[in-house]
Design a protein around this motif. Structure first.
Motif, short mmCIF file in Angstrom:
data_model
loop_
_atom_site.label_atom_id
_atom_site.label_comp_id
_atom_site.label_asym_id
_atom_site.label_seq_id
_atom_site.Cartn_x
_atom_site.Cartn_y
_atom_site.Cartn_z
N TYR A 164 0.80 -1.22 0.00
CA TYR A 164 0.00 0.00 0.00
C TYR A 164 0.85 1.29 0.00
O TYR A 164 0.31 2.36 0.22
N ALA A 165 2.13 1.17 -0.23
CA ALA A 165 3.04 2.32 -0.31
C ALA A 165 2.94 3.22 0.92
O ALA A 165 2.87 4.44 0.83
N MET A 166 2.94 2.59 2.10
CA MET A 166 2.91 3.33 3.37
C MET A 166 4.17 2.98 4.17
O MET A 166 4.14 2.09 5.03
N PRO A 167 5.29 3.66 3.92
CA PRO A 167 6.54 3.27 4.57
C PRO A 167 6.69 3.74 6.02
O PRO A 167 7.47 3.17 6.77
N LEU A 168 5.95 4.75 6.45
CA LEU A 168 6.15 5.30 7.80
C LEU A 168 5.89 4.29 8.91
O LEU A 168 6.72 4.18 9.83
N PRO A 169 4.80 3.52 8.89
CA PRO A 169 4.62 2.54 9.97
C PRO A 169 5.77 1.54 10.05
O PRO A 169 6.21 1.17 11.14
N ASN A 170 6.29 1.14 8.90
CA ASN A 170 7.40 0.20 8.88
C ASN A 170 8.65 0.81 9.48
O ASN A 170 9.40 0.15 10.19
N ARG A 171 8.88 2.07 9.21
CA ARG A 171 10.05 2.76 9.76
C ARG A 171 9.96 2.84 11.28
O ARG A 171 10.94 2.58 11.99
N ILE A 172 8.79 3.18 11.79
CA ILE A 172 8.61 3.32 13.24
C ILE A 172 8.73 1.97 13.95
O ILE A 172 9.47 1.82 14.92
N VAL A 173 7.99 0.99 13.44
CA VAL A 173 8.03 -0.34 14.06
C VAL A 173 9.40 -0.98 13.88
O VAL A 173 9.90 -1.66 14.78
N GLY A 174 10.02 -0.75 12.74
CA GLY A 174 11.37 -1.28 12.51
C GLY A 174 12.38 -0.73 13.49
O GLY A 174 13.22 -1.48 14.00
N MET A 175 12.30 0.56 13.78
CA MET A 175 13.22 1.15 14.77
C MET A 175 12.95 0.59 16.16
O MET A 175 13.89 0.23 16.89
N ALA A 176 11.68 0.48 16.52
CA ALA A 176 11.32 -0.08 17.83
C ALA A 176 11.80 -1.53 17.94
O ALA A 176 12.34 -1.95 18.97
N HIS A 177 11.61 -2.29 16.88
CA HIS A 177 12.05 -3.69 16.87
C HIS A 177 13.57 -3.78 17.03
O HIS A 177 14.06 -4.63 17.77
N GLY A 178 14.29 -2.92 16.35
CA GLY A 178 15.75 -2.92 16.47
C GLY A 178 16.21 -2.62 17.88
O GLY A 178 17.09 -3.29 18.42
N VAL A 179 15.60 -1.62 18.49
CA VAL A 179 15.96 -1.25 19.87
C VAL A 179 15.61 -2.40 20.82
O VAL A 179 16.41 -2.76 21.70
N LEU A 180 14.44 -3.00 20.64
CA LEU A 180 14.05 -4.11 21.51
C LEU A 180 14.94 -5.33 21.30
O LEU A 180 15.24 -6.05 22.25
N PHE A 181 15.37 -5.57 20.07
CA PHE A 181 16.27 -6.70 19.82
C PHE A 181 17.61 -6.51 20.53
O PHE A 181 18.13 -7.43 21.16
N VAL A 182 18.15 -5.30 20.45
CA VAL A 182 19.41 -5.02 21.14
C VAL A 182 19.23 -5.15 22.65
O VAL A 182 20.07 -5.74 23.34
N ALA A 183 18.11 -4.65 23.18
CA ALA A 183 17.84 -4.78 24.61
C ALA A 183 17.71 -6.26 24.98
O ALA A 183 18.20 -6.68 26.05
N TYR A 184 17.07 -7.04 24.13
CA TYR A 184 16.92 -8.48 24.37
C TYR A 184 18.29 -9.14 24.49
O TYR A 184 18.53 -9.93 25.41
N VAL A 185 19.18 -8.83 23.58
CA VAL A 185 20.51 -9.46 23.59
C VAL A 185 21.29 -9.03 24.84
O VAL A 185 21.90 -9.88 25.50
N PHE A 186 21.25 -7.75 25.18
CA PHE A 186 21.96 -7.30 26.38
C PHE A 186 21.38 -7.95 27.64
O PHE A 186 22.12 -8.39 28.52
N LEU A 187 20.06 -8.02 27.73
CA LEU A 187 19.43 -8.64 28.90
C LEU A 187 19.68 -10.14 28.92
O LEU A 187 19.82 -10.73 30.00
N LEU A 188 19.75 -10.76 27.75
CA LEU A 188 20.08 -12.19 27.68
C LEU A 188 21.47 -12.43 28.27
O LEU A 188 21.67 -13.36 29.05
N ILE A 189 22.41 -11.59 27.92
CA ILE A 189 23.77 -11.71 28.46
C ILE A 189 23.75 -11.52 29.97
O ILE A 189 24.34 -12.31 30.72
N GLN A 190 23.05 -10.49 30.44
CA GLN A 190 22.98 -10.22 31.88
C GLN A 190 22.35 -11.39 32.64
O GLN A 190 22.89 -11.85 33.65
N VAL A 191 21.22 -11.88 32.14
CA VAL A 191 20.52 -12.96 32.81
C VAL A 191 21.34 -14.25 32.78
O VAL A 191 21.41 -14.97 33.78
N SER A 192 21.97 -14.52 31.66
CA SER A 192 22.75 -15.76 31.55
C SER A 192 23.94 -15.75 32.51
O SER A 192 24.28 -16.80 33.08
#
Length: 95
Positions: A36-64
């Motif tokens: 549907y040629a609507m890139p803005l939602p993808n940009r916002i969710v993509g950035m949030a997903h990237g930040v959450l993925f990095v947080a997941y990896v850091f917390l995984l290291i901490q918890v492990s």
């Protein structure tokens, strides 16, 4: 909810859920972007997903380290973050 974030494992589980949710939302926004040629939602969710993925990896290291998880468990938890629905499955089986 406040009890959930008091421990490192609780914070990790919360971020794991949010990361999994953002992964699913990213799939939905990809349809919006390319169909549907609507890139803005993808940009916002993509950035949030990237930040959450990095947080997941850091917390995984901490918890492990804090809970002295075996290497196999850490690898499985990491691989779960790469598969859609993986963090939801890992929530029940790994943590």
């Amino acid at each position: 909810m406040s009890d959930l974030i008091k421990t490192p494992l609780g914070r990790f589980r919360l971020v794991a859920f949010l990361e999994g949710l953002s992964y699913l939302l990213l799939g939905f926004t990809m349809v919006l972007k390319y169909q549907y040629a609507m890139p803005l939602p993808n940009r916002i969710v993509g950035m949030a997903h990237g930040v959450l993925f990095v947080a997941y990896v850091f917390l995984l290291i901490q918890v492990s380290l804090e809970y002295q998880w075996k290497f196999k468990k850490v690898i499985l938890a990491f691989l779960a973050s790469l598969i859609p629905f993986g963090t939801f499955y890992a929530e029940k089986k790994i943590y």
